[in-house]
Every structure is written in C-alpha cells, then in structure tokens.
Design an enzyme around this catalytic site. Structure first.
Site, mmCIF file in Angstrom:
data_model
loop_
_atom_site.group_PDB
_atom_site.id
_atom_site.type_symbol
_atom_site.label_atom_id
_atom_site.label_comp_id
_atom_site.label_asym_id
_atom_site.label_seq_id
_atom_site.Cartn_x
_atom_site.Cartn_y
_atom_site.Cartn_z
ATOM 1 N N GLY A 185 40.207 35.577 43.651
ATOM 2 C CA GLY A 185 39.364 36.610 43.031
ATOM 3 C C GLY A 185 40.212 37.711 42.406
ATOM 4 O O GLY A 185 39.939 38.183 41.295
ATOM 5 N N CYS A 240 31.085 31.707 53.556
ATOM 6 C CA CYS A 240 31.690 33.024 53.280
ATOM 7 C C CYS A 240 31.264 34.063 54.300
ATOM 8 O O CYS A 240 32.045 34.909 54.709
ATOM 9 C CB CYS A 240 31.318 33.472 51.874
ATOM 10 S SG CYS A 240 29.548 33.360 51.546
ATOM 11 N N LYS A 251 33.381 25.505 35.858
ATOM 12 C CA LYS A 251 34.544 24.808 36.421
ATOM 13 C C LYS A 251 34.304 24.634 37.926
ATOM 14 O O LYS A 251 34.464 25.571 38.702
ATOM 15 C CB LYS A 251 35.815 25.627 36.170
ATOM 16 C CG LYS A 251 37.068 24.872 36.554
ATOM 17 C CD LYS A 251 37.611 25.493 37.810
ATOM 18 C CE LYS A 251 38.745 24.821 38.460
ATOM 19 N NZ LYS A 251 38.373 23.843 39.454
ATOM 20 N N GLU A 287 40.357 35.086 57.414
ATOM 21 C CA GLU A 287 39.237 34.169 57.236
ATOM 22 C C GLU A 287 39.706 32.755 57.555
ATOM 23 O O GLU A 287 40.580 32.223 56.872
ATOM 24 C CB GLU A 287 38.723 34.242 55.792
ATOM 25 C CG GLU A 287 37.474 33.423 55.592
ATOM 26 C CD GLU A 287 37.002 33.392 54.141
ATOM 27 O OE1 GLU A 287 37.842 33.260 53.238
ATOM 28 O OE2 GLU A 287 35.780 33.485 53.929
ATOM 29 N N GLU A 345 32.806 37.028 44.126
ATOM 30 C CA GLU A 345 32.178 36.873 45.446
ATOM 31 C C GLU A 345 33.219 36.167 46.300
ATOM 32 O O GLU A 345 33.508 35.000 46.066
ATOM 33 C CB GLU A 345 30.920 35.994 45.358
ATOM 34 C CG GLU A 345 29.868 36.492 44.407
ATOM 35 C CD GLU A 345 29.193 37.750 44.896
ATOM 36 O OE1 GLU A 345 29.342 38.107 46.078
ATOM 37 O OE2 GLU A 345 28.527 38.390 44.078
HETATM 38 P P1 NAD Z 1 39.486 29.159 45.989
HETATM 39 O O1 NAD Z 1 39.612 30.585 45.668
HETATM 40 O O2 NAD Z 1 40.692 28.399 46.362
HETATM 41 O O3 NAD Z 1 38.858 28.366 44.735
HETATM 42 C C1 NAD Z 1 37.675 28.785 44.107
HETATM 43 C C2 NAD Z 1 37.686 28.278 42.678
HETATM 44 O O4 NAD Z 1 38.776 28.898 41.990
HETATM 45 C C3 NAD Z 1 37.894 26.774 42.557
HETATM 46 O O5 NAD Z 1 37.130 26.274 41.498
HETATM 47 C C4 NAD Z 1 39.377 26.651 42.241
HETATM 48 O O6 NAD Z 1 39.701 25.504 41.516
HETATM 49 C C5 NAD Z 1 39.600 27.899 41.404
HETATM 50 N N1 NAD Z 1 40.999 28.367 41.426
HETATM 51 C C6 NAD Z 1 41.906 28.210 42.413
HETATM 52 N N2 NAD Z 1 43.094 28.767 42.054
HETATM 53 C C7 NAD Z 1 42.910 29.282 40.820
HETATM 54 C C8 NAD Z 1 43.753 29.985 39.921
HETATM 55 N N3 NAD Z 1 45.019 30.268 40.199
HETATM 56 N N4 NAD Z 1 43.229 30.383 38.749
HETATM 57 C C9 NAD Z 1 41.954 30.132 38.432
HETATM 58 N N5 NAD Z 1 41.113 29.433 39.233
HETATM 59 C C10 NAD Z 1 41.578 29.031 40.424
HETATM 60 O O7 NAD Z 1 38.335 29.066 47.086
HETATM 61 P P2 NAD Z 1 37.775 27.783 47.836
HETATM 62 O O8 NAD Z 1 38.790 27.339 48.828
HETATM 63 O O9 NAD Z 1 37.304 26.783 46.822
HETATM 64 O O10 NAD Z 1 36.482 28.368 48.555
HETATM 65 C C11 NAD Z 1 36.512 29.046 49.761
HETATM 66 C C12 NAD Z 1 36.432 30.532 49.551
HETATM 67 O O11 NAD Z 1 35.233 30.867 48.838
HETATM 68 C C13 NAD Z 1 36.345 31.308 50.861
HETATM 69 O O12 NAD Z 1 37.218 32.392 50.822
HETATM 70 C C14 NAD Z 1 34.880 31.770 50.891
HETATM 71 O O13 NAD Z 1 34.662 32.907 51.674
HETATM 72 C C15 NAD Z 1 34.599 31.991 49.454
HETATM 73 N N6 NAD Z 1 33.159 31.995 49.188
HETATM 74 C C16 NAD Z 1 32.541 33.208 48.977
HETATM 75 C C17 NAD Z 1 31.158 33.256 48.766
HETATM 76 C C18 NAD Z 1 30.446 34.578 48.546
HETATM 77 O O14 NAD Z 1 29.281 34.568 48.133
HETATM 78 N N7 NAD Z 1 31.050 35.714 48.817
HETATM 79 C C19 NAD Z 1 30.412 32.076 48.785
HETATM 80 C C20 NAD Z 1 31.081 30.863 49.005
HETATM 81 C C21 NAD Z 1 32.458 30.838 49.207
#
Ligand code: NAD
Length: 504
Positions: free
Chosen positions: A254, A307, A196, A407, A272
């Site tokens: 997460g 991240c 997804k 963040e 992550e």
């Molecule tokens: P996000 O958590 O909003 O979304 C991530 C994914 O989860 C997307 O596919 C989104 O559609 C899905 N999602 C959102 N709400 C959901 C829900 N209620 N239920 C199930 N799925 C849901 O994150 P983002 O804005 O897409 O990405 C940025 C974040 O990702 C930052 O916090 C960044 O630090 C983190 N990140 C971490 C790493 C790592 O390796 N630690 C790497 C890249 C990004």
C-alpha cells in the site's frame, strides 16, 4: 447452476464439477481474451493438494499499456461514462444476477485457487459480491451535483464526474469479493477499469470480465491484466494515464502504491491494508459463551487470512481462565481443517507454501519469546500435502511480542490479559494498525467510552464482523486511508467540476 442449486451439492458433486472445469487462463482486454504479449505464463497451484491448476498469462508493462489504452478509449467515447444512469444501472443489476447464476464456476475457481472452504464461497463471498454490484448500481442516480447560492449576476453549479481509468489491485484472500469491492464503485461512477488480481488467485477475475460483456457492458470498460505484483501491479500504478489506484493488500505494498503515484502522474490512491484487530472482553460481559464463539469465528474464519482477523484477544484478568478454557473447548469442533471442496469443511489450507512457512515462523517466534502454546501450532496430521496450519492459540502473550505486533494472516490467536478498561484501550491502540476492534460489555457507558477511545475504522460492540453495504470499511493509521462499501466509496470514484457562469 445458480446459487440456490449450488447449495445442494455434496463433496462428490463439487469434485465432479472441479474435474470438468476448464479455467480461462488468458487476460481480458478490449472485450476479448488475449495472451500476454510476450507469451509468458505462471503456474496457478491448488494449495489443498499442491497440484498445478493452470498456466496463466503473465503480463508485463506492455500488456498493462494495452489495457489502459483500451480503458481510456472506452472512457473517452462516452459509451459507459455518459450512458443514461438507468441504463448503466440495468447492466449492473443484470451483472449481479449473472454472478449468482455462475455460483458454481466462481466457487470452484476461488476455492481451488486459494483454499477457502466452498461453503464460505456459497454462503458469503458470492452473495456478498453480487450484493456489492447491486448496491453500487442503486447509487448511480443518487449522485447529485449542486447549485450554490451566489450573487445574482452569477450562476454556479458543481458537477460530479467520473475520474477516467481506475486500476484495481486486489489480494487473494477473497478474490471475487475484494475485486467486487473495488470494481463495482468504479464502474458505477462511470469509470473504466483495469483489474489486476493477485497472482495466487487469478482465475475468477476472468469470469468477472466475461460476464460484464454478457450483462451488456461495452467492450473496453472492464479489462483484466494477469501477472505478478512487481510487474503488472507496479506498471499499472506507475502508468501515466491511470487516474486512480484502488488498492487492497498489505501495508507494505500500500505504501509503495503511494510512492508510485508520486513518481508518476499524482494519481489518486486509496488503500485498504493490514490489521491486528483487538477483541476486548470485559469482566461484565453478559454472555461469555457468545463472546468466545465470536472470538473463535473472528480469528479462525477464512483460515485467519482476513484483514480484520481478531488476532489479539484482550481478556479481563478476572475472566482469563474461564475464557481460555471455553475457547479451547469450543475450538475443538468449530474449525476443523479438511478438504475445502467438501461443503462440511470449515477450514481449508493457507494460500501457498510460503504463507504456511510464514505462519509457522510466527508460531516458532511466539514460543521463543516465551508465550505458552495452548493448542495447535503445527501442520495437521494427514494433510501434509497441502498448505495447512491447525487453529492455534497462545496464552501468556504481551503486546511487545512479535505475535502481538505483526499481522500473521493465519489461524493464530494470542490472549493478552488486562486489568481495567484504560489498560485494555491502551493495549488495543498500541499498534501501527487500526482497521477494526470489538468490545464485549454489558455497560453501555463503557461501550461508548471504548468506541470513542479506540483508534480503528470499525468498532463492534457485543458482536464481531457484523455489517452491511452501508458500513464504511477501512482503517485508521497504517491500515490504510480508503473506505470500501458505503456511499462515500462511490464519491471517491468521482471528482467535482465547478462551472461558473457570469449572467450579467
Ligand atoms: P500484497 O500486498 O502482497 O498484494 C496485494 C496486491 O498487490 C496483489 O495483487 C499483488 O500482486 C500486488 N502487488 C504486490 N507487490 C506489488 C508491487 N511491488 N507493486 C504493485 N503491486 C504489487 O497482499 P496479499 O498478500 O495479496 O494480501 C494480504 C494482505 O491484504 C493483508 O495484509 C491483508 O490484511 C490485506 N487485506 C486488507 C483488506 C482491507 O479491507 N483492509 C482486505 C483484504 C486483505
């Protein structure tokens, strides 16, 4: 056009190819592209211009169910999970090559979707994604079972088997590469996958799925469901027939993934998540210029949407003024916002108008809380149509301020002075995150002490963001509990089975 040929394209060439691009907007289930069951769509927008690129299929729980059924059917048939390791390796090697061969398509889709400079795609994301599949392919026949030493009347062996169906939920900041980090170990271990992608960057996932079939992968093994997080991501994480969720994204979501697992079938979850990485520069740093250059790359690369972005610059008070001066000077030319389709551009727009608003909100909070805006802090002139924010630096920051605690996920750095190593480590650890940290010193003993005491999954000494596929990528504390890259990740996609035989 392959990766090497793509390196020679200029701005005009990239724009020409962008004009010819016809992205696949459906989703990929059981080896074919299909519309969302309800026929709904959502808009995919280019953040550099505000233009709509495509109307993408907006899936729901029914589409997720269809994809999970297809993955389960493929898994049970053994067509992938029981394929001879060498054959599975060959398919993934071919797949890695196909990613390189489709460099132009991947580069354009991710750049148009989320604004990343095209040169980052060509020099980093695409080779890195291909390498990820290659690395995990190499591990396939290195996963061994075990025969344990037991009584002469017994025979005990331990098998490592794939989990079954893995749901990969990924963010938008490295669309292709984050998907590769999740999908590659899952497939290599013999699982079937439902990917997804983030709704902000849905398009490259469809090309990934198509190329898997082209590489010789069986239908149903690699599925993609497009749609919103609260609809598709949630349905996948709550699904009773998904064995694991491999998640990258925010800490907030997460945590939800873990809740969904508890509310459904206790599926495994690896996360992550976010970070607030400290870059610690000690007074005895050997080369201040090098440290400053790494600090600049560490926070402004990928628009700060990283991240492990080194957003907290912890600087020895003795060096503070010299550090800030050089940081300001070098930043003038290091990251200049512009057209992400120009290979000379080093900084693109942020991913969406909402993200731009969020980052500008943090900049206002920094000012309100009394930090000093050293430079940046606004939308660059002439780029108002896109979601741009100029590289920004705050000085006079303390670790209680919002800009030091949360963040930001944008190009905003904060300088926090410290007196000695103990105080630097205390500030570094005073955060709910623990993804990464760096320390700059010429004293090897101090380097070891700091590496020991810093609470983070990755500690760099006299560098930032160095690493290869052997490096476990993941955090301490609320940066998550999984690890990407590295052999351990492969094992996370397997389970052990103990077979105990009585032989008399
Ligand atoms: P996000 O958590 O909003 O979304 C991530 C994914 O989860 C997307 O596919 C989104 O559609 C899905 N999602 C959102 N709400 C959901 C829900 N209620 N239920 C199930 N799925 C849901 O994150 P983002 O804005 O897409 O990405 C940025 C974040 O990702 C930052 O916090 C960044 O630090 C983190 N990140 C971490 C790493 C790592 O390796 N630690 C790497 C890249 C990004």
């Amino acid at each position: 056009m392959n990766l090497e040929q793509a390196k020679s394209l200029d701005k005009k060439g990239w724009h020409r190819y962008a004009g010819e691009l016809k992205p696949e907007t459906r989703m990929f289930i059981d080896g074919e592209f299909v519309d969302a069951k309800k026929g709904r769509t959502f808009k995919s927008i280019n953040p550099a211009t505000g233009e709509v690129i495509a109307e993408v299929a907006r899936g729901n729980g029914d589409d997720v169910d269809r994809a999970v059924k297809s993955a389960r059917k493929a898994f049970k048939s053994g067509v992938w999970s029981r394929m001879a390791p060498r054959d599975r390796m060959d398919i993934l090697y071919r797949y890695a090559e196909l990613i390189r061969e489709h460099a132009v398509e991947f580069a354009l889709l991710d750049t148009l979707n989320m604004g990343k400079p095209i040169s980052d795609m060509i020099n980093s994301d695409i080779p890195g994604s291909a390498l990820t599949f290659q690395y995990f392919a190499e591990t396939i026949d290195k996963i061994d079972g075990q025969v344990t030493n037991t009584a002469a009347t017994e025979f005990h062996y331990i098998l490592r088997e794939p989990l079954g169906v893995v749901g990969c939920v990924v963010p938008w900041n490295y669309p292709l590469m984050m998907a590769a980090w999740k999908v590659a170990p899952a497939l290599a271990a013999g699982n079937c996958v439902v990917l997804k992608p983030a709704e902000q960057s849905p398009l490259s996932a469809n090309v990934m799925a198509r190329l898997f079939i082209e590489a010789g992968g069986p239908a149903g093994v690699f599925n993609v469901v497009q749609g919103l997080g609260e609809e598709v991501g949630k349905a996948l994480a709550l699904h009773m027939d998904v064995d694991k969720i491999a998640f990258t994204g925010s800490t907030e979501v997460g945590k939800l993934m873990m809740v969904y697992a508890g509310q459904s079938n206790m599926k495994r979850v690896t996360t992550e998540c976010g970070g607030k990485t400290p870059q610690i520069v000690l007074g005895d740093v050997e080369n201040l210029d090098t440290a400053v250059e790494y600090a600049i790359n560490g926070i402004y690369g990928n628009q700060g949407e990283v991240c492990n972005a080194g957003s907290r610059l912890l600087v020895d008070v003795k060096l503070h003024d010299a550090f800030v001066e050089r940081f300001k000077e070098k930043s003038k030319t290091a990251f200049v916002p512009g057209d992400p389709l120009d290979p000379k551009t080093s900084m693109g727009p942020l991913v969406t108008k909402e993200q731009q608003k969020r980052v500008l909100g943090y900049i206002s909070a920094g000012k309100e809380e009394g930090a000093t805006l050293a430079f940046g802090g606004a939308v660059p002139e002439g780029l108002e149509a896109g979601c741009y924010v100029a590289p920004t630096l705050f000085t006079g920051v303390n670790n209680k301020m919002k800009i030091a605690r949360e963040e930001i996920f944008g190009p905003v750095a904060a300088v926090l002075p410290f007196k000695d190593l103990a105080q630097a480590v205390e500030i570094a650890n005073d955060t709910s995150y623990g993804l990464a940290a760096s320390i700059w010193t010429s004293n090897v003993n101090i380097a070891h002490k700091a590496a020991r005491d810093i609470e983070a999954g990755i500690v760099w000494v006299n560098c930032f963001d160095h690493g290869d596929m052997t490096q476990p990528w993941g955090g301490y504390k609320q940066s998550g509990q999984g690890r990407d890259k590295c052999f351990e990740t492969m094992l996370h996609h397997t389970q052990t089975k103990s077979v105990w035989m009585h032989i008399g």
